[in-house]
Design an enzyme around this catalytic site. Structure first.
Site: not given
Ligand code: UD1
Ligand code: CA
Length: 514
Positions: A434, A173, A30, A24, A37, A95-96, A406
């Protein structure tokens, strides 16, 4: 699980993951919002609250939420709704994959077994689906099992790439798939794949930890992709699986990216809630205009009429009738009560009590059994006893009205002197005429009367009547003298000519004392 909770009872799993990590930290640009969010709400619960709720249903040993954007606000909120959750801070590396790594770092080093990874902006994911994912993953002895979804067009999602035998190879991706399409190489077809990665996974924690250490940031975006774990694990000869969701379950994987999606998922969640209540015996006249938050509970055979919103921790008993056009927030309604065209917040409406139409019950209103708050009445911090009635056009603030009393039409409880609020007490079976004004503090005893039109300050003893109003004076000939030539004067003349009928029939003269 208490009645009316959002999670399904069937979600109680046999496989408890060692940890759930909820991502999160993302920015959510967006949404175009000052509110982070994951703090936006649907069904009366924040997006991250939905993710936490689903995760908690699995009773994981550890639960971490990874935060970064609007860190303080998000962390405060999580501490409020789930104080046991671990807050994990993501650093500058995006990044995730990095997010997940930061989540792991915040958890004990000796963690073993299954770690689930979900997202803070995917609110409709059900606990049962997470339980199924855990079971499938553990029964197969997999290193990675991801939830995928099969659709007509995978849009911007990461594609699930499989070999000819259907074995999972990697996640690609969209941007990379487009590049391969442009180059026309062996991955040129990937863009057309209709199975996408939902971003929800079960991992073996050791595989995850070691893979994350080895993932290189993307040269284009600088992000560490969690999806790269799939390919790394497979290259090591580990079992990687994708478990596809189909049909109506697909909505469970949908994330909120903008306010249109927020509304759409909110509508779907509501339809789910309303249906759940109907299946448990609630009569909902118009599901399309009925809004029921996830924590609301409603008893059997209660009727919910159109355009009604039951919000927050509202509870409604059995055989009650709510609506139309009613909004109840954190309000409790007893069995057999009727609430029509009403707005109520933090109020208690007793069994068989009646409220409305067009009334406003503010916090601290308690209406006891079979009591009545009628039309155009506003109440606040007011206890109205069993069978007591406040039937018409009244403001009743800071008051205790005992059983059977009342309150006449148009009575005002003047509780505020411009500096402080004061209390009014009306005793058992007393009667306030009243258009009275009760200038608090006022104490009217049991079995007392207040004459209509009185302005009361202080005490009325039991059995007394208080009369506090200007005495009526009738002045003969006033209209003839002061309004000569008007239609009013003509009417008076005509009446006199007919023989002063009204005076003859009057049984008491206003100035007479009794
Ligand atoms: C990611 C996946 C993609 C998948 C999609 C589903 C990767 C590289 N790609 O893409 O394959 O189809 O989700 O929705 O993982 N977040 C963090 N820190 C960060 C980046 C993101 O906590 O640095 C969290 C965001 O808050 C979100 C989630 O990870 O809840 C997904 O991040 P988002 O940037 O939406 O990933 P996508 O590019 O959509
Ligand atoms: Ca996303």
């Amino acid at each position: 699980m208490p009645r009316g909770r959002a999670g399904r009872v069937g979600a109680v799993p046999t496989h408890h993951p060692a940890a759930v990590i909820i991502l999160a930290a993302g920015q959510g640009t967006r949404m175009k919002s000052k509110i982070p969010k994951v703090l936006h709400t649907i069904g009366g619960r924040s997006l991250v609250g939905h993710a936490l709720h689903a995760a908690r249903c699995l009773s994981p040993a550890q639960l971490a939420v990874v935060v970064r954007h609007e860190r303080e606000r998000v962390a405060d909120h999580i501490a409020q709704i789930d104080p046991a959750a671990t807050i994990a801070d993501q650093d500058e590396q995006p990044g995730t994959g990095r997010a997940c790594e930061c989540g792991l770092e915040a958890l004990p080093d000796d963690l073993t077994g299954t770690v689930l990874v979900t997202m803070g902006d995917v609110p409709l994911l059900e606990a049962q689906t997470l339980a199924d994912l855990t079971r499938i993953h553990e029964e197969a002895g997999a290193a990675v099992t991801l939830l995928s979804a099969v659709v007509e067009d995978a849009g911007n999602y990461g594609r699930v790439v499989r070999d000819a035998d259907g074995n999972l190879l990697q996640i690609m991706e969209r941007k990379d798939a487009e590049e391969h399409r442009r180059l026309g190489n062996e991955f040129a077809h990937v863009l057309d794949i209709t199975e996408y990665n939902s971003g929800i996974y079960a991992f073996d924690v050791e595989v995850l930890r070691s893979a994350l250490r080895r993932i290189e940031p993307s040269p284009v975006t600088g992000e560490k992709y969690l999806t790269d774990v799939v390919k790394l694990a497979r290259d090591e000869g580990r079992l990687v699986l994708a478990h596809p969701l189909r049909g109506p379950d697909l909505v469970q994987t949908e994330g909120v990216n903008d306010k249109a999606q927020l509304a759409e998922l909110g509508r779907i969640l509501n339809a789910r809630n309303v249906e759940r209540h109907m299946k448990s015996g609630v009569i909902v006249v118009d599901p399309a205009t009925t809004w029921i938050d996830v924590d609301v509970s409603i008893g059997q055979d209660t009727v919910i009429r159109p355009h009604t919103q039951l919000l927050g921790a509202t509870t409604v008993g059995e055989d009650a009738a709510i609506g139309p056009d009613t909004t109840l927030t954190d309000t409790s309604v007893g069995d057999g009560a009727s609430v029509v065209r009403t707005q109520a917040e933090h109020a208690v409406i007793g069994p068989r009590a009646t409220v409305g139409p067009f009334s406003y019950l503010r916090p601290g209103t308690v209406l006891d059994e079979a009591g009545k708050i009628g039309g155009f009445v506003e109440t606040k911090n007011a206890r109205i006893g069993a069978g007591a009635k406040v039937p018409h056009l009244t403001y009743c603030g800071d008051a205790t009205i005992e059983e059977g009393a009342n309150i006449g039409a148009g009575t005002i409880f003047a509780n505020y002197d411009g500096v402080a609020k004061h209390h009014t007490h009306v005793g058992r079976h007393s009667f306030v005429g009243s258009d009275s004004v009760l200038i608090a503090p006022v104490d009217i005893g049991d079995g007392a009367y207040v004459a209509a039109g009185s302005t009361i300050e202080g005490v009325v003893e039991p059995g007394q009547i208080a009369v506090a109003r200007g005495r009526q004076r009738n002045i003969d000939g006033w209209v003839a003298r002061r309004r000569a030539g008007t239609r009013t004067a003509d009417a008076a003349d005509a009446a006199r000519a007919r023989g002063a009928r009204h005076l003859d029939e009057t049984t008491s003269t206003p100035t007479q004392e009794s």
